[in-house]
Design a protein around this motif. Structure first.
Motif, short mmCIF file in Angstrom:
data_model
loop_
_atom_site.label_atom_id
_atom_site.label_comp_id
_atom_site.label_asym_id
_atom_site.label_seq_id
_atom_site.Cartn_x
_atom_site.Cartn_y
_atom_site.Cartn_z
N GLU A 83 0.69 -1.15 -0.01
CA GLU A 83 -0.14 0.05 0.04
C GLU A 83 0.78 1.21 0.06
OE1 GLU A 83 -2.96 0.02 3.28
OE2 GLU A 83 -3.70 -1.86 2.66
N PRO A 84 0.78 1.97 -1.05
CA PRO A 84 1.49 3.37 -1.28
C PRO A 84 1.23 4.35 0.02
CG PRO A 84 0.98 2.69 -3.26
CD PRO A 84 0.41 1.71 -2.46
N GLU A 85 2.26 5.02 0.51
CA GLU A 85 1.76 5.90 1.52
C GLU A 85 0.79 7.12 0.80
OE1 GLU A 85 2.15 5.99 4.41
OE2 GLU A 85 3.53 4.41 4.92
N PHE A 86 0.92 7.42 -0.29
CA PHE A 86 0.24 8.59 -0.71
C PHE A 86 -0.04 8.22 -2.40
CE2 PHE A 86 4.60 10.07 -0.71
CZ PHE A 86 4.62 10.43 -2.23
N LEU A 87 -1.07 8.60 -2.82
CA LEU A 87 -1.57 8.47 -4.25
C LEU A 87 -1.40 9.61 -5.07
CD1 LEU A 87 -4.61 6.04 -3.59
CD2 LEU A 87 -2.18 5.30 -4.14
N GLU A 88 -1.18 10.69 -4.62
CA GLU A 88 -1.21 11.99 -5.31
C GLU A 88 0.20 12.04 -6.00
OE1 GLU A 88 -2.88 13.06 -1.05
OE2 GLU A 88 -1.42 11.79 -1.99
N ASN A 89 0.15 12.87 -7.24
CA ASN A 89 1.29 13.28 -7.89
C ASN A 89 1.80 14.23 -7.02
OD1 ASN A 89 2.98 13.69 -9.80
ND2 ASN A 89 1.90 14.74 -11.22
N ALA A 90 2.69 14.01 -6.35
CA ALA A 90 3.50 14.78 -5.38
C ALA A 90 5.07 14.71 -5.47
CB ALA A 90 2.92 14.62 -3.99
N PRO A 91 5.58 15.30 -6.78
CA PRO A 91 6.90 15.25 -6.91
C PRO A 91 7.72 15.82 -5.85
CG PRO A 91 5.96 16.66 -8.44
CD PRO A 91 4.95 15.87 -7.93
N GLY A 92 8.56 15.04 -5.43
CA GLY A 92 9.73 15.76 -4.32
C GLY A 92 9.35 15.54 -2.77
N VAL A 93 8.13 14.69 -2.74
CA VAL A 93 7.68 14.41 -1.26
C VAL A 93 8.02 13.10 -1.02
CG1 VAL A 93 5.59 13.98 0.00
CG2 VAL A 93 5.87 16.12 -1.51
N GLU A 94 8.54 12.85 0.15
CA GLU A 94 8.63 11.22 0.74
C GLU A 94 7.67 11.25 1.88
OE1 GLU A 94 12.31 9.74 2.17
OE2 GLU A 94 13.14 12.09 1.93
N VAL A 95 7.23 10.04 2.22
CA VAL A 95 6.42 9.69 3.55
C VAL A 95 6.94 8.43 4.12
CG1 VAL A 95 4.15 9.35 4.63
CG2 VAL A 95 4.61 10.93 2.84
N VAL A 96 7.40 8.63 5.15
CA VAL A 96 8.32 7.26 5.96
C VAL A 96 7.73 7.35 7.33
CG1 VAL A 96 10.49 6.03 6.33
CG2 VAL A 96 10.12 7.86 4.31
N ARG A 145 8.74 5.88 11.08
CA ARG A 145 9.75 5.18 12.03
C ARG A 145 9.23 5.74 13.52
NH1 ARG A 145 16.12 6.71 12.95
NH2 ARG A 145 16.40 4.81 14.44
N GLY A 146 9.58 4.82 14.56
CA GLY A 146 9.47 5.14 15.62
C GLY A 146 8.11 5.71 16.16
N GLY A 147 7.10 5.34 15.76
CA GLY A 147 5.87 5.79 15.98
C GLY A 147 5.39 7.30 15.28
N LEU A 148 6.26 7.72 14.53
CA LEU A 148 6.18 8.91 13.92
C LEU A 148 5.92 8.67 12.17
CD1 LEU A 148 8.95 10.89 15.61
CD2 LEU A 148 6.52 11.07 16.12
N VAL A 149 5.22 9.60 11.64
CA VAL A 149 5.22 9.55 10.13
C VAL A 149 5.68 10.97 9.86
CG1 VAL A 149 3.66 9.63 8.40
CG2 VAL A 149 2.95 8.60 10.24
N PHE A 150 6.94 10.66 8.83
CA PHE A 150 7.54 11.86 8.34
C PHE A 150 7.10 12.28 7.10
CE2 PHE A 150 10.57 9.77 11.47
CZ PHE A 150 11.34 10.78 11.62
N ALA A 151 6.76 13.57 6.77
CA ALA A 151 6.36 13.72 5.51
C ALA A 151 7.31 15.11 5.09
CB ALA A 151 5.11 14.42 5.67
N ILE A 152 8.17 14.90 4.14
CA ILE A 152 9.19 15.72 3.64
C ILE A 152 9.00 16.21 2.17
CG2 ILE A 152 11.49 16.04 3.72
CD1 ILE A 152 12.05 13.67 5.48
N ASN A 153 9.16 17.40 2.09
CA ASN A 153 8.93 17.97 0.79
C ASN A 153 10.40 18.42 0.17
OD1 ASN A 153 8.47 19.03 -1.90
ND2 ASN A 153 7.75 20.93 -1.20
N HIS A 154 11.17 17.47 -0.67
CA HIS A 154 12.29 17.88 -1.23
C HIS A 154 12.44 18.92 -2.19
CE1 HIS A 154 14.26 15.04 1.55
NE2 HIS A 154 13.36 14.15 1.20
N GLY A 155 11.20 19.03 -2.89
CA GLY A 155 11.07 20.03 -4.27
C GLY A 155 11.36 21.51 -3.70
N ARG A 156 11.45 22.06 -4.99
CA ARG A 156 11.71 23.62 -4.78
C ARG A 156 10.30 24.23 -5.15
NH1 ARG A 156 16.78 22.66 -9.09
NH2 ARG A 156 17.97 21.33 -7.47
N THR A 157 9.09 23.69 -5.17
CA THR A 157 8.00 24.16 -5.29
C THR A 157 7.03 23.57 -4.02
OG1 THR A 157 6.95 22.86 -6.67
CG2 THR A 157 8.23 24.75 -7.77
N THR A 158 5.94 24.32 -3.85
CA THR A 158 5.04 23.78 -2.74
C THR A 158 4.38 22.28 -3.31
OG1 THR A 158 3.14 24.83 -3.65
CG2 THR A 158 4.44 26.01 -1.66
#
Length: 664
Positions: free
Chosen positions: A594-607, A609-622
């Motif tokens: 099951e993918p973490e997200f289905l949107e077309n969200a280039p630059g984003v990762e969701v991981v 760990r340790g009871g936390l969900v990390f959402a990080i935008n590495h892109g240069r736009t929102t």
């Protein structure tokens, strides 16, 4: 214990009045660990047998008084000038017979018994003196083994290579058989006739070349082990490591990782590259996989620009923080840098550092200080695994080394192929492990084996066995040779052929690509393909897509075969990103992934760990993404942490310019 935070500290480059400033600034930045002594052999032993430890005593005591632990290096990465002057036989030699002289670093042959003897003497002195120091948290052997001296072709290496071959094959007749030396009159009458694969008139023997790669990797490992044994003797309870370098060709890290107490990595993706965050994510997932899921340490990264590319792009504001959080999310228990204070001399003086040459009134320092003071709020991460990893990519150095050789049907890039599949998974929000071909794969819902060119019968059987209950995707150029470089005795793919339900009839690479010469596949998977294609016959497999053109036109390009309770897929082409994404979507339908997200969200990762969900935008736009039922807009380089499985709105932290706070 707290999360590691700090970097390489090279006080020998500075006068002692700077040292007290360093400790004060380290405390201010939240530094918990400093790596000391990496390139200090010439300061520790300025003349043969004359040791000067007073300055190192002072530094370690100061760090300890400041509450900072020490990752103490053995200083053997760069021999002092007096050693190579007295013993030039330690110097490495290139394939063309050119001696590599002092004036840089790693100017030694890993096969040299003289180098190893002097290195062992230094390590023993360090272990005797500092083994019981309360500041010592770990031993750091060498530095980036093989980075600057990956292969040595000297007479010293030739003698060591012969010993290695004799140990592996026992008899010269066995070697002649495995190497196929009847070809081109290459038969050897004794091991003494064998040389390293130096420059030759034309193509070398593939088995000779592959064994030399294995030998060379083993020689660097042997240098590490020689020091490890001394440290184990004196300090059996102090962990020992060395710093890996991600997907580094000259060293088989699957083998090496079994010999470190915790995996460490040096990661320097190009911040100017549009996909640098994918490259770094891939490297971090490899480190976690090398340690079988255990936490690892990011031992080196840059705060901003490096010094060794043709163009050294700086990291944007917030980018260092975002990629540091990426490492934490993907299993790191520490974030370290090269180096603490920017050098003012030497070849790395333009390499960024935690303390810039301009001082603390600088963007880089402010980011370093702010991030260091956020880390204590994430102490719950220490020792925790990354959660929910259900996909693995099979990767091994033998296939990489083999596909880097010449005299192949076409030049292909093994790591680029690996990266293409990893990227498709990353872009779907799927966290991925890497696995050796013979590893236990039973815990994965999906296993992808890209171009596993060089594999033993048992490794291919391991994949076939997995496919009976799991979903397996195999790509072109798999199972072509066995571990000796001989064409797979039972035919291409070996036991995988029956599992996949196909037969590889012929390779069909295309050397040119003109605009008026399309390369398309169509059917259940759509897209283009590159240089590589194969002509295959579907025996018991369903044809999912076919080639539209070229010599493979009309033949299967993608196949699928149900197994006992799993599925076996095959791709006979070097697919482009669109086709890979399309095929991956079809393959995932056969799994519980099951993918973490289905949107077309280039630059984003969701991981997770340790009871936390990390959402990080590495892109240069929102970017907009929904995580734990929360739809959020992430600004460039923004990080959001969500406590799970608490209420979705329970944000631990967000924003590149704010300290983490709990918002209820």
């Amino acid at each position: 214990m707290v999360l590691w935070y700090g970097g390489d500290y090279n006080p020998e480059q500075w006068t002692s009045d700077v040292w007290d400033q360093d400790v004060t600034l380290m405390r201010r930045a939240g530094v918990t660990v400093a790596t000391v002594g990496v390139f200090s052999w010439a300061q520790l032993e300025p003349r043969d047998g004359v040791f000067e430890f007073g300055w190192l005593d002072d530094i370690i005591d100061r760090l300890h008084a400041g509450g900072i632990r020490v990752d103490l290096a053995t200083a053997t990465a760069s021999p002092p000038a007096w050693l190579s002057a007295a013993h030039p036989e330690i110097l490495p030699v290139t394939r063309d017979g050119v001696t590599l002289w002092p004036g840089s670093r790693q100017h030694y042959s890993p096969s040299s018994p003289v180098y190893r003897r002097y290195a062992a003497r230094l390590v023993r002195k360090l272990a005797e003196r500092y083994g019981s120091h309360p500041a010592l948290i770990a031993w750091h052997i060498g530095n980036e083994f093989g980075n600057d001296n990956p292969r040595d072709y000297s007479d010293v290496a030739a003698a060591a290579f012969r010993r290695w071959l004799r140990s592996k094959y026992t008899t010269i007749d066995a070697l002649n058989s495995e190497w196929g030396t009847a070809f081109w009159s290459q038969r050897y009458d004794s091991f003494e006739e064998i040389l390293p694969p130096r420059s030759t008139p034309t193509f070398g023997n593939p088995a000779h070349l592959l064994d030399f790669e294995r030998f060379s990797s083993d020689e660097h490992i042997a240098c590490y082990v020689a020091e490890l044994e001394i440290l184990r003797e004196y300090t059996p309870d102090i962990p020992v490591t060395t710093n890996f370098m991600g997907f580094f060709g000259p060293a088989d890290y699957w083998k090496w990782a079994e010999l470190v107490d915790f995996v460490c990595d040096d990661a320097y993706p190009d911040p100017g590259a549009y996909d640098s965050y994918i490259q770094s994510g891939m490297q971090r997932d490899l480190m976690r996989s090398l340690g079988h899921g255990k936490p690892w340490i990011l031992m080196e990264q840059a705060t901003s620009a490096v010094n060794w590319r043709a163009v050294n792009t700086p990291k944007a504001a917030g980018q260092m923080r975002a990629t540091s959080y990426q490492a934490l999310a993907r299993g790191a228990d520490g974030i370290m840098f090269f180096q603490w204070r920017q050098s003012i001399h030497g070849a790395e003086k333009f390499h960024s550092a935690m303390v810039p040459a301009q001082g603390t009134d600088h963007r880089i320092w402010r980011e370093v200080e702010a991030f260091g003071n956020e880390l204590p709020l994430l102490a719950q991460l220490e020792g925790t695994p990354v959660e929910g990893v259900k996909v693995a990519i099979v990767f091994n150095w033998d296939s990489w080394w083999s596909l880097d050789q010449k005299a192949l049907p076409a030049e292909t890039d093994y790591i680029a192929g690996l990266t293409a599949w990893y990227t498709a998974l990353f872009n779907r929000g799927i966290v991925t492990d890497f696995a050796a071909p013979g590893a236990d794969l039973s815990g994965y819902d999906l296993v992808i084996a890209p171009s596993l060119f060089c594999a033993s019968e048992s490794e291919l059987q391991n994949l076939a066995d997995y496919a009976e209950t799991g979903t397996l995707l195999v790509t072109y150029l798999t199972g072509i040779t066995d571990e000796t470089t001989r064409l797979t005795p039972s035919g291409y793919l070996g036991p995988l052929a029956a599992t996949l339900g196909i037969q590889i009839d012929e390779f069909s690479p295309r050397a040119t690509h003109r605009a008026d010469e399309p390369r398309r596949i169509s059917g259940g998977v759509q897209g283009n393909y590159g240089v590589w294609s194969e002509i295959i016959t579907a025996k018991t497999a369903e044809v999912v897509a076919r080639f539209d053109d070229g010599t493979a036109s009309g033949h299967p390009a993608v196949t699928r075969r149900p197994t006992t309770s799993g599925t076996a897929w095959y791709s006979a082409a070097e697919l482009d990103r669109t086709a890979i994404s399309d095929l991956l979507g079809r393959v995932i339908e056969d799994t519980d992934v099951e993918p973490e997200f289905l949107e077309n969200a280039p630059g984003v990762e969701v991981v997770r760990r340790g009871g936390l969900v990390f959402a990080i935008n590495h892109g240069r736009t929102t970017a907009t993404v929904t995580v734990e039922s929360v739809a959020m807009v992430l600004e460039p380089y923004e990080v959001v942490l969500i406590e799970a499985p608490e209420e979705a709105g329970d944000l631990l932290q967000r924003g590149p310019r704010h300290l983490p706070v709990r918002a209820r």
